[in-house]
Design a protein around this motif. Structure first.
Motif, PDB file in Angstrom:
ATOM      1  N   ASP A   1     -14.211  -8.069  -4.214  1.00 16.38           N
ATOM      2  CA  ASP A   1     -14.194  -9.001  -3.070  1.00 16.38           C
ATOM      3  C   ASP A   1     -15.303 -10.032  -3.213  1.00 16.38           C
ATOM      4  N   LEU A   2     -16.451  -9.575  -3.699  1.00 15.73           N
ATOM      5  CA  LEU A   2     -17.588 -10.469  -3.897  1.00 15.73           C
ATOM      6  C   LEU A   2     -17.279 -11.537  -4.941  1.00 15.73           C
ATOM      7  N   LEU A   3     -16.676 -11.121  -6.060  1.00 18.42           N
ATOM      8  CA  LEU A   3     -16.354 -12.067  -7.121  1.00 18.42           C
ATOM      9  C   LEU A   3     -15.347 -13.107  -6.647  1.00 18.42           C
ATOM     10  N   VAL A   4     -14.354 -12.683  -5.904  1.00 19.47           N
ATOM     11  CA  VAL A   4     -13.336 -13.604  -5.391  1.00 19.47           C
ATOM     12  C   VAL A   4     -13.973 -14.626  -4.458  1.00 19.47           C
ATOM     13  N   ASP A   5     -14.845 -14.164  -3.568  1.00 20.94           N
ATOM     14  CA  ASP A   5     -15.446 -15.052  -2.580  1.00 20.94           C
ATOM     15  C   ASP A   5     -16.413 -16.049  -3.215  1.00 20.94           C
ATOM     16  N   LYS A   6     -17.212 -15.587  -4.174  1.00 21.24           N
ATOM     17  CA  LYS A   6     -18.256 -16.436  -4.735  1.00 21.24           C
ATOM     18  C   LYS A   6     -17.742 -17.396  -5.805  1.00 21.24           C
ATOM     19  N   PHE A   7     -16.683 -17.026  -6.535  1.00 24.62           N
ATOM     20  CA  PHE A   7     -16.201 -17.870  -7.630  1.00 24.62           C
ATOM     21  C   PHE A   7     -15.106 -18.850  -7.207  1.00 24.62           C
ATOM     22  N   ARG A   8     -14.577 -18.709  -6.015  1.00 31.27           N
ATOM     23  CA  ARG A   8     -13.470 -19.561  -5.576  1.00 31.27           C
ATOM     24  C   ARG A   8     -13.866 -21.038  -5.545  1.00 31.27           C
ATOM     25  N   ALA A   9     -14.949 -21.363  -4.845  1.00 35.38           N
ATOM     26  CA  ALA A   9     -15.367 -22.763  -4.718  1.00 35.38           C
ATOM     27  C   ALA A   9     -15.790 -23.375  -6.054  1.00 35.38           C
ATOM     28  N   PRO A  10     -16.583 -22.691  -6.905  1.00 37.31           N
ATOM     29  CA  PRO A  10     -16.931 -23.279  -8.206  1.00 37.31           C
ATOM     30  C   PRO A  10     -15.725 -23.558  -9.090  1.00 37.31           C
ATOM     31  N   PHE A  11     -14.702 -22.685  -9.063  1.00 39.74           N
ATOM     32  CA  PHE A  11     -13.497 -22.936  -9.850  1.00 39.74           C
ATOM     33  C   PHE A  11     -12.764 -24.169  -9.338  1.00 39.74           C
ATOM     34  N   MET A  12     -12.730 -24.343  -8.018  1.00 38.56           N
ATOM     35  CA  MET A  12     -12.088 -25.533  -7.449  1.00 38.56           C
ATOM     36  C   MET A  12     -12.835 -26.797  -7.866  1.00 38.56           C
ATOM     37  N   PHE A  13     -14.167 -26.741  -7.811  1.00 36.53           N
ATOM     38  CA  PHE A  13     -14.969 -27.897  -8.206  1.00 36.53           C
ATOM     39  C   PHE A  13     -14.774 -28.205  -9.686  1.00 36.53           C
TER      40      PHE A  13
ATOM     41  N   TYR B   1     -21.079 -35.942 -16.839  1.00 35.65           N
ATOM     42  CA  TYR B   1     -20.221 -34.763 -16.886  1.00 35.65           C
ATOM     43  C   TYR B   1     -21.023 -33.523 -17.294  1.00 35.65           C
ATOM     44  N   THR B   2     -21.955 -33.687 -18.220  1.00 33.78           N
ATOM     45  CA  THR B   2     -22.813 -32.569 -18.626  1.00 33.78           C
ATOM     46  C   THR B   2     -23.628 -32.059 -17.443  1.00 33.78           C
ATOM     47  N   ILE B   3     -24.185 -32.994 -16.679  1.00 26.52           N
ATOM     48  CA  ILE B   3     -24.965 -32.603 -15.500  1.00 26.52           C
ATOM     49  C   ILE B   3     -24.088 -31.859 -14.503  1.00 26.52           C
ATOM     50  N   LEU B   4     -22.873 -32.359 -14.284  1.00 32.31           N
ATOM     51  CA  LEU B   4     -21.967 -31.718 -13.321  1.00 32.31           C
ATOM     52  C   LEU B   4     -21.584 -30.309 -13.773  1.00 32.31           C
ATOM     53  N   ILE B   5     -21.368 -30.131 -15.085  1.00 34.10           N
ATOM     54  CA  ILE B   5     -21.028 -28.798 -15.599  1.00 34.10           C
ATOM     55  C   ILE B   5     -22.179 -27.827 -15.352  1.00 34.10           C
ATOM     56  N   VAL B   6     -23.396 -28.266 -15.663  1.00 39.83           N
ATOM     57  CA  VAL B   6     -24.558 -27.394 -15.453  1.00 39.83           C
ATOM     58  C   VAL B   6     -24.732 -27.085 -13.964  1.00 39.83           C
ATOM     59  N   ILE B   7     -24.539 -28.092 -13.134  1.00 34.38           N
ATOM     60  CA  ILE B   7     -24.649 -27.869 -11.687  1.00 34.38           C
ATOM     61  C   ILE B   7     -23.610 -26.856 -11.219  1.00 34.38           C
ATOM     62  N   ASN B   8     -22.394 -26.966 -11.738  1.00 32.73           N
ATOM     63  CA  ASN B   8     -21.338 -26.040 -11.325  1.00 32.73           C
ATOM     64  C   ASN B   8     -21.653 -24.608 -11.753  1.00 32.73           C
ATOM     65  N   PHE B   9     -22.121 -24.453 -12.999  1.00 31.36           N
ATOM     66  CA  PHE B   9     -22.486 -23.118 -13.465  1.00 31.36           C
ATOM     67  C   PHE B   9     -23.673 -22.572 -12.661  1.00 31.36           C
ATOM     68  N   THR B  10     -24.641 -23.436 -12.379  1.00 33.66           N
ATOM     69  CA  THR B  10     -25.801 -23.004 -11.591  1.00 33.66           C
ATOM     70  C   THR B  10     -25.381 -22.597 -10.192  1.00 33.66           C
ATOM     71  N   TRP B  11     -24.501 -23.388  -9.593  1.00 34.23           N
ATOM     72  CA  TRP B  11     -23.985 -23.090  -8.252  1.00 34.23           C
ATOM     73  C   TRP B  11     -23.267 -21.749  -8.244  1.00 34.23           C
ATOM     74  N   ALA B  12     -22.405 -21.523  -9.234  1.00 35.07           N
ATOM     75  CA  ALA B  12     -21.645 -20.275  -9.303  1.00 35.07           C
ATOM     76  C   ALA B  12     -22.588 -19.081  -9.482  1.00 35.07           C
ATOM     77  N   PHE B  13     -23.563 -19.209 -10.386  1.00 34.27           N
ATOM     78  CA  PHE B  13     -24.471 -18.099 -10.639  1.00 34.27           C
ATOM     79  C   PHE B  13     -25.355 -17.833  -9.425  1.00 34.27           C
ATOM     80  N   SER B  14     -25.785 -18.911  -8.744  1.00 34.70           N
ATOM     81  CA  SER B  14     -26.612 -18.740  -7.554  1.00 34.70           C
ATOM     82  C   SER B  14     -25.841 -18.010  -6.457  1.00 34.70           C
ATOM     83  N   ARG B  15     -24.600 -18.410  -6.233  1.00 35.85           N
ATOM     84  CA  ARG B  15     -23.764 -17.739  -5.231  1.00 35.85           C
ATOM     85  C   ARG B  15     -23.535 -16.281  -5.608  1.00 35.85           C
TER      86      ARG B  15
END
Length: 349
Positions: free
Chosen positions: A52-64, A92-106
């Protein structure tokens, strides 16, 4: 038919790129539905909370990720200058890193919350909410700081030179940010001492209210007037803090004034009626006190002391007690005094 060119691209190519971007947003919506309707329902059927945790936390980063990937591909396929392509690549490189950082932080924040919840269930005790809150915020600051450094390194910024520059101006930065550092240290002091928890009522420095959030920099309190006050942590730790919720009960003192024509029997009746109030209002404790305190300027004053139970409503209980006093005193002919003056005149013969 002659092709129409806009910025060295045909109108058809531009429309196709716009279509790809729109398709990316539709794909993000599809990802949302898949995570919610499919993965979410499958995770709800299992006993483990990790899925449940993985579904909730990874949903928004995958959409982004779907949105930025479609935008990148739509622009990449168009004819642009090398400078524009280079800028797009860095962005695009910055956005990718931000997305990975966001996902890992969540994910890390959710795992931390899940671990504390499991510990609470296993030990049978409720862990301090402020402890979880501060640990989550500290981990977010750390993860995002590392993510920003990685993004800067990937776009060609020399991190070593930047750190050296910060070292040269470190003294100036420290002087300028000393209040911020004091607030951060105050946040860690609240974390280790935990004098109160989120949701508890506190009093300090003239502020009386309920704790909403405890952050690394500031504390947010909703006062009894309903206003939200943000207080720097340094001010909180520098003041004496009263945790109202830690009290077994709340002491209330009421001063009542009866008229001077009240007889001793009526005065004794008044104090007896006050001491009987707990039998009518269960929100206050049996221990009460009613004392004939003094002869005031305009009244015979009675001090009534009672204690509101921890489970009782602070304001409603006081209203109920005051209404009960008014009702009983009126029924028994006990009159409240108001300021009066008696003027004697002397006539000369």
């Amino acid at each position: 038919m002659k092709d129409i060119y806009i910025w060295n691209n045909t109108l058809l190519d531009i429309l196709i790129s716009l279509g790809i971007i729109i398709a990316g947003f539709f794909l993000a919506k599809v990802i949302y539905l898949i995570f919610t309707k499919v993965f979410g329902r499958l995770a709800a059927k299992t006993e483990s909370t990790l899925d449940d945790l993985l579904v909730d936390k990874f949903r928004a980063p995958f959409m982004f990720a779907a949105v930025i990937a479609s935008i990148w591909y739509a622009i990449k396929r168009l004819n642009t200058t090398p400078e524009v392509q280079d800028s797009i690549g860095k962005i695009y490189t910055i956005l990718i890193v931000i997305n990975f950082t966001w996902a890992f932080s969540r994910l890390f924040s959710g795992i931390l919350q899940n671990v504390f919840n499991n510990l609470s269930k296993r030990d049978g005790s409720r862990l301090n909410d402020s402890t979880v809150e501060i640990l989550q915020q500290a981990s977010k600051y750390l993860i995002w700081s590392l993510g920003i450094l990685v993004a800067m390194h990937n776009v060609g910024i020399e991190i070593g030179t930047l750190i050296a520059g910060l070292g040269i101006g470190g003294v100036a930065v420290a002087l300028a940010a000393q209040d911020t550092l004091k607030n951060l240290l105050g946040g860690f002091m609240l974390f280790f001492d935990h004098p109160f928890n989120i949701g508890e009522r506190i009093r300090f420095a003239g502020i009386d209210g309920f704790v909403l959030t405890i952050g690394l920099r500031s504390l947010r309190v909703r006062t009894l007037d309903g206003r939200i006050v943000t207080i720097p942590n340094s001010q909180v730790v520098d003041n004496a803090i009263e945790n109202v919720n830690s009290e077994p009960s709340t002491k209330i003192k009421v001063t009542l004034g009866l008229t001077y024509d009240t007889t001793p029997e009526k005065m004794e009746l008044a104090m007896k009626l006050l001491k009987d109030i707990p039998s009518k209002i269960p929100e206050i404790e049996e221990t009460t006190g009613a004392t004939f305190m003094e002869y005031g300027d305009f009244s015979l004053q009675i001090l009534f002391v009672y204690y509101i139970k921890k489970t009782g409503d602070y304001f409603q209980t006081q209203s109920d007690v005051n209404m009960e006093i008014l009702r009983r005193f009126n029924e028994n002919g006990l009159e409240f005094a108001f300021p009066t003056q008696t003027i004697y005149t002397k006539s000369e013969a």
